[in-house]
Scaffold this motif. Structure first.
Motif, PDB file in Angstrom:
ATOM      1  N   ASP A  89      10.615   4.055  -0.527  1.00  8.56           N
ATOM      2  CA  ASP A  89       9.508   5.261  -0.694  1.00  8.56           C
ATOM      3  C   ASP A  89       8.149   4.610  -0.421  1.00  8.56           C
ATOM      4  O   ASP A  89       7.186   5.352  -0.516  1.00  8.56           O
ATOM      5  N   TYR A  90       7.919   3.295  -0.035  1.00  6.89           N
ATOM      6  CA  TYR A  90       6.610   2.671  -0.011  1.00  6.89           C
ATOM      7  C   TYR A  90       5.902   3.447   1.475  1.00  6.89           C
ATOM      8  O   TYR A  90       6.498   3.484   2.488  1.00  6.89           O
ATOM      9  N   ARG A  91       4.646   3.783   1.273  1.00 11.05           N
ATOM     10  CA  ARG A  91       3.843   4.123   2.408  1.00 11.05           C
ATOM     11  C   ARG A  91       2.428   3.408   2.437  1.00 11.05           C
ATOM     12  O   ARG A  91       2.119   3.275   1.336  1.00 11.05           O
ATOM     13  N   LEU A  92       2.223   2.883   3.580  1.00  6.58           N
ATOM     14  CA  LEU A  92       0.674   2.040   3.807  1.00  6.58           C
ATOM     15  C   LEU A  92      -0.348   3.421   4.135  1.00  6.58           C
ATOM     16  O   LEU A  92      -0.032   4.025   5.085  1.00  6.58           O
ATOM     17  N   GLU A  93      -1.095   3.633   3.441  1.00  8.46           N
ATOM     18  CA  GLU A  93      -2.151   4.638   3.873  1.00  8.46           C
ATOM     19  C   GLU A  93      -3.410   3.694   4.570  1.00  8.46           C
ATOM     20  O   GLU A  93      -3.791   2.848   3.897  1.00  8.46           O
ATOM     21  N   ILE A  94      -3.850   4.400   5.390  1.00  9.67           N
ATOM     22  CA  ILE A  94      -4.975   3.711   6.256  1.00  9.67           C
ATOM     23  C   ILE A  94      -6.106   4.940   6.384  1.00  9.67           C
ATOM     24  O   ILE A  94      -5.636   5.744   7.241  1.00  9.67           O
ATOM     25  N   LYS A 152     -17.897  -0.873   9.486  1.00  7.01           N
ATOM     26  CA  LYS A 152     -18.150  -2.266   9.535  1.00  7.01           C
ATOM     27  C   LYS A 152     -17.178  -3.281   8.812  1.00  7.01           C
ATOM     28  O   LYS A 152     -17.233  -4.615   9.052  1.00  7.01           O
ATOM     29  N   TYR A 153     -16.531  -2.734   7.828  1.00  8.75           N
ATOM     30  CA  TYR A 153     -15.490  -3.602   7.050  1.00  8.75           C
ATOM     31  C   TYR A 153     -14.236  -2.849   6.754  1.00  8.75           C
ATOM     32  O   TYR A 153     -14.105  -1.777   6.824  1.00  8.75           O
ATOM     33  N   ILE A 154     -13.062  -3.855   6.517  1.00 13.67           N
ATOM     34  CA  ILE A 154     -11.923  -3.180   6.514  1.00 13.67           C
ATOM     35  C   ILE A 154     -11.352  -3.714   5.075  1.00 13.67           C
ATOM     36  O   ILE A 154     -11.607  -5.140   4.630  1.00 13.67           O
ATOM     37  N   ARG A 222      -3.148   0.177  -0.002  1.00 13.75           N
ATOM     38  CA  ARG A 222      -3.889   1.109   1.236  1.00 13.75           C
ATOM     39  C   ARG A 222      -5.098   0.182   1.621  1.00 13.75           C
ATOM     40  O   ARG A 222      -5.505  -0.919   1.039  1.00 13.75           O
ATOM     41  N   ILE A 223      -5.273   0.922   2.966  1.00 16.86           N
ATOM     42  CA  ILE A 223      -6.395   0.230   3.604  1.00 16.86           C
ATOM     43  C   ILE A 223      -7.623   1.262   3.928  1.00 16.86           C
ATOM     44  O   ILE A 223      -7.140   2.216   4.119  1.00 16.86           O
ATOM     45  N   GLU A 224      -8.724   0.708   3.637  1.00 16.98           N
ATOM     46  CA  GLU A 224      -9.944   1.526   3.860  1.00 16.98           C
ATOM     47  C   GLU A 224     -10.842   0.989   4.815  1.00 16.98           C
ATOM     48  O   GLU A 224     -11.474  -0.010   4.741  1.00 16.98           O
ATOM     49  N   ALA A 225     -11.473   1.809   5.822  1.00 14.30           N
ATOM     50  CA  ALA A 225     -12.631   1.393   6.605  1.00 14.30           C
ATOM     51  C   ALA A 225     -13.761   1.773   6.105  1.00 14.30           C
ATOM     52  O   ALA A 225     -14.098   3.031   5.653  1.00 14.30           O
TER      53      ALA A 225
END
Length: 251
Positions: A89-94, A152-154, A222-225
């Motif tokens: 059930d894993y999901r990567l959120e961007i 500018k950053y991740i 998760r990943i956030e810009a």
């Protein structure tokens, strides 16, 4: 004032002055470290081509014992539930400053363009190991999400707390867009030809090969810009930078 009182007050005053001087020296040292870090970053950006590759190795050079460092089995309930279900059930959120937020399963990540590389992991503690990593190319995922001009950053938010508890502050790290778009920067789901094991960051970890080991965030949630780190935790761009480590850990 008798001689004893005078001497006591003189020593107390000297102690206060010495403490103040030490504090000023410490603050000056911290400013020097920050300026040295910025100088290192600028020098490396100037001298080394942006897409210059970190050394890659032959499969015969893979380390027999690649140490699992930091967290090795997160205790957070949301992670434990995913782990016990085989990350089905894993999901990567961007998200963040992107035009098209993404939510991707491991199967969908594996369907994206991938890269395999055998590289050396340099730990700030002084040890190194060589391993093979396969994963989705971060640059392609960011292009798919569509970064907004102000990004500018991740930032990488993780499941683990280094205290190995449910309530401790969770690990996070960040890189700039130059490292995010480097061809060797991947989100690894395989290690040494097999599914990434839990001690090394399953289901997904960052490999950013021109940076020291603590930049290689494990257990990515998760990943956030973002445009800046001001609103994130301690404001320094990472769990260890918030505690005095350099944010830019280029090698």
């Amino acid at each position: 004032m008798n001689r004893r009182d005078w001497l006591s007050r003189a020593l107390a005053t000297a102690g206060v002055l010495t403490l103040a001087a030490c504090q000023r020296a410490e603050q000056a040292g911290q400013r020097l470290l920050v300026s040295a870090e910025e100088l290192t970053r600028r020098a490396q950006r100037l001298i080394i081509p942006r897409e210059a590759l970190a050394p890659e190795y032959d499969i015969s050079e893979i380390s027999d014992d690649f140490r699992a460092n930091g967290s090795i089995n997160p205790a957070a309930a949301d992670y434990v539930a995913l782990r016990d279900a085989g990350f089905a059930d894993y999901r990567l959120e961007i998200g963040g400053l992107v035009e098209r937020p993404l939510s991707l399963s491991l199967a969908e990540l594996r369907a994206r363009p991938s890269r395999t590389q055998i590289t050396k992991h340099d730990c700030v503690e002084g040890w190194t190991s060589i391993g093979q990593w396969s994963g989705a190319k971060l640059a392609d995922l960011l292009d798919e999400a569509g970064l907004k001009p102000e990004a500018k950053y991740i930032v990488f938010y993780c499941f683990d707390a280094l205290t190995q508890t449910e309530t401790g502050p969770r690990y996070y790290e960040s890189i700039d867009l130059i490292d995010a778009y480097h061809p060797q920067t991947i989100l690894a789901y395989d290690m040494n030809g097999e599914t990434l094991p839990v001690p090394h960051g399953a289901p997904l970890r960052l490999r950013v090969e021109r940076q020291l080991g603590y930049k290689h965030a494990k257990y990515i949630r998760r990943i956030e810009a973002v445009e800046s780190f001001d609103h994130i935790a301690g404001g320094k761009g990472g769990y260890w930078p918030d505690r005095g480590y350099e944010w830019y850990a280029g090698i």
